[in-house]
Scaffold this active site. Structure first.
Site, PDB file in Angstrom:
ATOM      1  N   ARG A 240       0.840  -1.190   0.000  1.00 48.65           N
ATOM      2  CA  ARG A 240       0.000   0.000   0.000  1.00 48.65           C
ATOM      3  C   ARG A 240       0.871   1.234   0.000  1.00 48.65           C
ATOM      4  O   ARG A 240       1.942   1.241   0.615  1.00 48.65           O
ATOM      5  CB  ARG A 240      -0.875   0.051   1.281  1.00 48.65           C
ATOM      6  CG  ARG A 240      -2.143  -0.756   1.230  1.00 48.65           C
ATOM      7  CD  ARG A 240      -3.185  -0.121   0.295  1.00 48.65           C
ATOM      8  NE  ARG A 240      -4.427  -0.879   0.270  1.00 48.65           N
ATOM      9  CZ  ARG A 240      -4.676  -1.906  -0.555  1.00 48.65           C
ATOM     10  NH1 ARG A 240      -3.775  -2.298  -1.431  1.00 48.65           N
ATOM     11  NH2 ARG A 240      -5.842  -2.526  -0.515  1.00 48.65           N
ATOM     12  N   GLU A 269      -2.326   7.933  -4.173  1.00 50.32           N
ATOM     13  CA  GLU A 269      -2.632   7.497  -5.538  1.00 50.32           C
ATOM     14  C   GLU A 269      -4.102   7.786  -5.872  1.00 50.32           C
ATOM     15  O   GLU A 269      -4.936   7.792  -4.958  1.00 50.32           O
ATOM     16  CB  GLU A 269      -2.311   5.993  -5.714  1.00 50.32           C
ATOM     17  CG  GLU A 269      -3.146   5.068  -4.864  1.00 50.32           C
ATOM     18  CD  GLU A 269      -2.712   3.602  -4.981  1.00 50.32           C
ATOM     19  OE1 GLU A 269      -1.525   3.295  -4.858  1.00 50.32           O
ATOM     20  OE2 GLU A 269      -3.615   2.781  -5.211  1.00 50.32           O
ATOM     21  N   HIS A 287      -0.950   0.369  -9.677  1.00 45.48           N
ATOM     22  CA  HIS A 287      -1.691  -0.519  -8.752  1.00 45.48           C
ATOM     23  C   HIS A 287      -2.392  -1.653  -9.512  1.00 45.48           C
ATOM     24  O   HIS A 287      -3.624  -1.784  -9.473  1.00 45.48           O
ATOM     25  CB  HIS A 287      -2.703   0.295  -7.916  1.00 45.48           C
ATOM     26  CG  HIS A 287      -3.101  -0.385  -6.647  1.00 45.48           C
ATOM     27  ND1 HIS A 287      -3.444   0.303  -5.488  1.00 45.48           N
ATOM     28  CD2 HIS A 287      -3.229  -1.706  -6.324  1.00 45.48           C
ATOM     29  CE1 HIS A 287      -3.759  -0.564  -4.536  1.00 45.48           C
ATOM     30  NE2 HIS A 287      -3.643  -1.798  -5.030  1.00 45.48           N
TER      31      HIS A 287
END
Ligand code: 8YV
Length: 327
Positions: A240, A269, A287
């Site tokens: 993360r 993000e 991601h």
């Protein structure tokens, strides 16, 4: 009897919407626009349940606006988008989507590690820019994967998948650090030795971060930790954003405190720290560690199974706060 009302917070496979529509009255965000928290709360206020992704924040403010809400089913194994205590206090069940993405995500951890250590994207940009005009002994010379030391920080299911790939596939020496030590049988299966976080950072050639995000893991890797790493080391984050201090990492990459990094997740993000965009020795992906069609389908179907299980007979498959079910 009327069907429960479900909100699907992001565009998702049409097959998943069709499946949901067999059981629920469904409202979907099929646009490219990501709803703000206020918009999400507004859409959710007359819903009984939500199909969420890891980017959809469910907290005290959203819960206060949604008195009918009974369940949020996350299509993600990570659930730091949920304020779990607030959900439990509000009597809202939370579910996540573990297991189904483990191997796919571990595969990607290796893809990113190899691209980073062997400078794959940097050299491709060089070639595409028409700069390749001769052989050179040190052109994009990187570091070896085979026979090197792999440090896995966070040894849950995905961490174990990374460790097994490293040990069995690439003959790496695997060391790991985790809140709790694996049992002896699993250490043997992963061929992994438990070490302190400091020893891992000081001795690993490649460090892969696979730990969950929480306030306790915020900036687990900052300037001090980067300074402990070998100048030849690589760092990979598939966990993360927020686990790494991105500003400190960009500086460490520019100063060659470490050799390279591979990042699939970022603080804030989809915005990326501008300094990371200007250093060459970092591989950046948006991601996508779980992004294969079969795995994303499996994650979505597990979220749907959780919603169906909950509304049908109060038995979701992967509850995070099962205490809610007992009340
Ligand atoms: C998801 C993830 O793609 O499962 C997780 O925790 O980070 C990713 O696999 C993302 O969170 C969207 O739900």
């Amino acid at each position: 009897m009327s069907k429960p009302k479900i909100l699907v917070a992001r565009a998702i496979f049409p097959e998943i919407i069709s499946r949901l529509e067999q059981h629920f009255e469904v409202e979907t965000n099929q646009s490219d626009a990501i709803w703000s928290k206020a918009e999400l709360a507004d859409k959710l206020k007359d819903k009984d349940g939500a199909f969420t992704t890891g980017g959809d924040r469910i907290d005290v403010e959203v819960l206060a606006a949604c008195p009918r809400l009974k369940i949020c089913a996350n299509m993600a194994v990570g659930y730091n988008n949920f304020d779990l205590d607030a959900m439990t206090a509000a009597g809202v069940l939370a579910t996540n989507a573990p297991d189904v993405l483990t191997e796919t995500t571990a595969d990607f951890g290796f893809a990113l590690l190899m691209a980073t250590a062997r400078r794959v994207t940097e050299s491709e940009h060089f070639l595409r820019a028409g700069k390749w005009n001769k052989w050179s002994f040190d052109m994009f010379a990187g570091s070896d994967i085979h026979g090197s030391t792999l440090g896995v920080l966070g040894m849950g299911r995905i961490g174990q998948g990374i460790a097994k790939r490293g040990a069995h596939g690439f003959g790496m020496k695997v060391i790991y650090h985790n809140r709790s030590r694996l049992d002896a049988a699993m250490e043997v299966e992963c061929k992994a030795s438990y070490v302190s976080k400091e020893e891992l950072l000081r001795t690993a050639d490649h460090v892969v971060l696979v730990l969950p995000y929480s306030p306790a893991s915020h900036h687990t890797i900052g300037a001090a930790e980067l300074a402990m790493m070998k100048p030849t080391a690589t760092l990979v984050n598939i966990a993360r954003g927020g686990i790494v201090d991105d500003a400190a990492l960009a500086k460490a990459l520019r100063d060659k405190t470490i050799a390279a990094a591979g990042l699939d997740v970022f603080e804030g993000e989809p915005k990326v720290h501008p300094d990371l965009l200007t250093v060459p020795n970092v591989v950046l992906t948006p991601h996508i560690a779980s992004a294969t069609v079969p795995t994303r389908m499996a994650m979505a179907n597990l979220a749907v199974d959780n919603l169906i299980g909950f509304f049908k007979d109060g038995k979701p498959l992967t509850p995070l706060n099962p205490a809610v079910l007992a009340t």
